[in-house]
Design a protein around this motif. Structure first.
Motif, PDB file in Angstrom:
ATOM      1  N   ARG A 219       0.883  -1.225   0.085  1.00  0.00           N
ATOM      2  CA  ARG A 219      -0.006  -0.001  -0.072  1.00  0.00           C
ATOM      3  C   ARG A 219       0.955   1.183   0.112  1.00  0.00           C
ATOM      4  O   ARG A 219       2.139   1.317   0.652  1.00  0.00           O
ATOM      5  CB  ARG A 219      -0.857   0.030   1.157  1.00  0.00           C
TER       6      ARG A 219
ATOM      7  N   SER B  73       1.236   5.508   0.071  1.00  0.00           N
ATOM      8  CA  SER B  73       0.769   6.924   0.651  1.00  0.00           C
ATOM      9  C   SER B  73       1.080   8.003  -0.211  1.00  0.00           C
ATOM     10  O   SER B  73       0.684   8.928   0.085  1.00  0.00           O
ATOM     11  CB  SER B  73       1.124   6.925   2.116  1.00  0.00           C
TER      12      SER B  73
ATOM     13  N   ASP C 220      -6.366  -0.993  -2.066  1.00  0.00           N
ATOM     14  CA  ASP C 220      -5.731  -1.874  -1.135  1.00  0.00           C
ATOM     15  C   ASP C 220      -4.242  -2.329  -1.892  1.00  0.00           C
ATOM     16  O   ASP C 220      -3.183  -2.668  -1.091  1.00  0.00           O
ATOM     17  CB  ASP C 220      -6.423  -2.926  -1.033  1.00  0.00           C
TER      18      ASP C 220
ATOM     19  N   THR D  68     -12.653   3.854   2.761  1.00  0.00           N
ATOM     20  CA  THR D  68     -11.318   3.507   3.111  1.00  0.00           C
ATOM     21  C   THR D  68     -11.347   1.927   3.059  1.00  0.00           C
ATOM     22  O   THR D  68     -12.373   1.176   3.281  1.00  0.00           O
ATOM     23  CB  THR D  68     -10.913   3.847   4.223  1.00  0.00           C
ATOM     24  N   TRP D  69     -10.197   1.111   2.877  1.00  0.00           N
ATOM     25  CA  TRP D  69     -10.166  -0.220   2.818  1.00  0.00           C
ATOM     26  C   TRP D  69     -10.146  -0.612   4.461  1.00  0.00           C
ATOM     27  O   TRP D  69     -10.422  -1.922   4.748  1.00  0.00           O
ATOM     28  CB  TRP D  69      -8.931  -0.745   2.325  1.00  0.00           C
ATOM     29  N   ASP D  70     -10.045   0.417   5.177  1.00  0.00           N
ATOM     30  CA  ASP D  70      -9.594   0.006   6.750  1.00  0.00           C
ATOM     31  C   ASP D  70     -10.988   0.205   7.522  1.00  0.00           C
ATOM     32  O   ASP D  70     -11.842   1.236   7.931  1.00  0.00           O
ATOM     33  CB  ASP D  70      -8.643   0.852   7.381  1.00  0.00           C
ATOM     34  N   ARG D  71     -11.832  -0.986   7.721  1.00  0.00           N
ATOM     35  CA  ARG D  71     -12.941  -1.019   8.327  1.00  0.00           C
ATOM     36  C   ARG D  71     -12.747  -0.872   9.863  1.00  0.00           C
ATOM     37  O   ARG D  71     -13.908  -1.000  10.628  1.00  0.00           O
ATOM     38  CB  ARG D  71     -13.733  -2.248   8.005  1.00  0.00           C
ATOM     39  N   THR D  72     -11.824  -0.670  10.638  1.00  0.00           N
ATOM     40  CA  THR D  72     -11.766  -0.756  11.819  1.00  0.00           C
ATOM     41  C   THR D  72     -12.620   0.485  12.321  1.00  0.00           C
ATOM     42  O   THR D  72     -12.302   1.720  12.113  1.00  0.00           O
ATOM     43  CB  THR D  72     -10.125  -0.359  12.502  1.00  0.00           C
ATOM     44  N   TYR D  73     -13.376   0.328  13.220  1.00  0.00           N
ATOM     45  CA  TYR D  73     -14.367   1.494  13.968  1.00  0.00           C
ATOM     46  C   TYR D  73     -13.501   2.519  14.754  1.00  0.00           C
ATOM     47  O   TYR D  73     -12.558   2.102  15.461  1.00  0.00           O
ATOM     48  CB  TYR D  73     -15.207   0.786  14.951  1.00  0.00           C
TER      49      TYR D  73
ATOM     50  N   THR E  63     -10.980   4.233  13.680  1.00  0.00           N
ATOM     51  CA  THR E  63      -9.577   4.336  13.094  1.00  0.00           C
ATOM     52  C   THR E  63      -8.969   5.752  12.882  1.00  0.00           C
ATOM     53  O   THR E  63      -9.876   6.590  12.175  1.00  0.00           O
ATOM     54  CB  THR E  63      -9.167   3.307  11.850  1.00  0.00           C
TER      55      THR E  63
ATOM     56  N   ASP F  38      -5.365   8.574   8.329  1.00  0.00           N
ATOM     57  CA  ASP F  38      -3.791   8.852   8.153  1.00  0.00           C
ATOM     58  C   ASP F  38      -3.576   9.782   7.233  1.00  0.00           C
ATOM     59  O   ASP F  38      -2.534  10.547   7.190  1.00  0.00           O
ATOM     60  CB  ASP F  38      -3.256   7.471   7.750  1.00  0.00           C
TER      61      ASP F  38
END
Length: 358
Positions: free
Chosen positions: A2, A4, A199, A329-334, A336, A339
């Motif tokens: 990935r 940035s 991703d 976003t690919w990040d599904r963390t609640y 998060t 960045d």
């Protein structure tokens, strides 16, 4: 891996965006007059969807939007290659195939009216369908999932079939037949394919267009208006160096087939209610359940149909008739951390203040 990094801004931009375009169309560019600015010149774009590359149904629900998007991006100067599911794969989300083989088969006879759209591009606008299996793609061959097509393309498919050893600069998915808003976003193969791209560190946008009032027919006028807006929208992002793999952008377009003008782009969130939902009806007392889609009437007044967010994509698209843009976003963390807050703020400012109007 990935990435940035944000893509470097290009010198060529659309007329009217405040800079001088340096790339112009030649007399041989189909549908584009000599001297027309070509703000995406030099950009390589992978195009996929979840509706397949067939474009054969009278309802325009099986890939017609993909060809309109291909047309607009090539007219803007991009080099476009299509790798899309062989069969309709709507509702597959981010699903992938974990075993067996995939076949990438080129389509040579394109839908009427679209054959010459990318004739002047280095790749010729090559269109590939991806099916499951190793013996070629037959009419009834099962299709790869949308995420399959993007992952395959980025992990060797484009290098082998199009000679793009460095991959594409951008992935575009759609144009989907029907909006992808609120709860349906999790199911969307169009959005899932865009998530597969970021991703892998490649910037991506997912495009979806509303159907007519019946939502059973998807007018070509909607696809074309969305595609032409999309080319200008991408050009503006490119000019400002805002194409980033940190998040994908979901861009939904309202129904303009009855002459209504689309409202200006609005920065939104994915709604927390539902516009449509899956219903399961048991057949008698047996083991079989029929699957159907239920629609929330009038935006829904309770239960899973209720919408609590004032900036919901569904409200602004379906209720107010605006183009809606939402970051995915690919990040599904609640909860998060964000960045790429600086890039997110800059893209939001572009959408709200500087993006082209439909």
């Amino acid at each position: 891996m990935r990435r940035s990094l944000v893509l470097t801004a290009a010198a060529a931009v659309l007329a009217g965006l405040g800079a001088t375009a340096v790339a112009t169309a030649s007399a041989t560019t189909p549908g584009v007059e000599r001297g027309t600015p070509r703000p995406l010149a030099g950009m390589r774009i992978l195009l996929s969807n979840d509706d397949s590359m067939r474009a054969a149904k009278a309802s325009n629900s099986d890939g017609m939007g993909l060809y309109e998007l291909r047309r607009a991006m090539c007219a803007a100067g991009a080099d476009v290659v299509v790798m899309a599911p062989w069969q309709v794969q709507s509702g597959k989300g981010t699903a992938v195939t974990n075993g067996g083989a995939l076949t990438v088969q080129r389509r040579t006879a394109l839908p009427a009216g679209y054959g010459g759209d990318c004739a002047g591009a280095p790749s010729g606008g090559a269109v590939f369908g991806v099916c499951l299996g190793e013996d070629g793609c037959a009419p009834d061959s099962p299709g790869a999932t949308p995420a399959d097509t993007v992952k395959l393309a980025l992990r060797g498919g484009l290098a082998a079939k199009a000679g793009w050893k460095d991959g594409p600069d951008l992935v575009l998915t759609g144009i989907n037949s029907g909006p992808n808003v609120a709860a349906s976003v999790n199911d969307s193969g169009t959005v899932g394919a865009a998530v597969a791209a970021i991703d892998q560190g490649v910037p991506a946008l997912a495009f979806s267009s509303s159907g007519d009032e019946s939502q059973l027919y998807f007018p070509r006028e909607n696809y074309r208006a969305h595609a032409e807006f999309g080319a200008r929208f991408v050009a503006g992002l490119k000019e400002r160096g805002l194409l980033t793999p940190a998040f994908a952008l979901k861009v939904d377009y309202p129904d303009v087939s009855a002459g209504r003008k689309a409202g200006a782009p609005v920065w939104t969130r994915v709604g927390d209610g539902a516009v449509a939902y899956h219903a399961y009806e048991r057949r008698g007392t047996g083991d079989t359940f029929d699957i159907a889609l239920g629609l929330c009437e009038g935006g829904g007044s309770g239960g899973e149909c209720a919408e609590s967010r004032a900036d919901a994509d569904s409200t602004w698209l379906l209720g107010e008739g605006h183009v809606t843009v939402a970051p995915i976003t690919w990040d599904r963390t609640y909860g998060t951390p964000v960045d790429a807050r600086r890039e997110l703020t800059a893209v939001r400012r572009y959408v709200e203040r500087e993006a082209p109007r439909p």
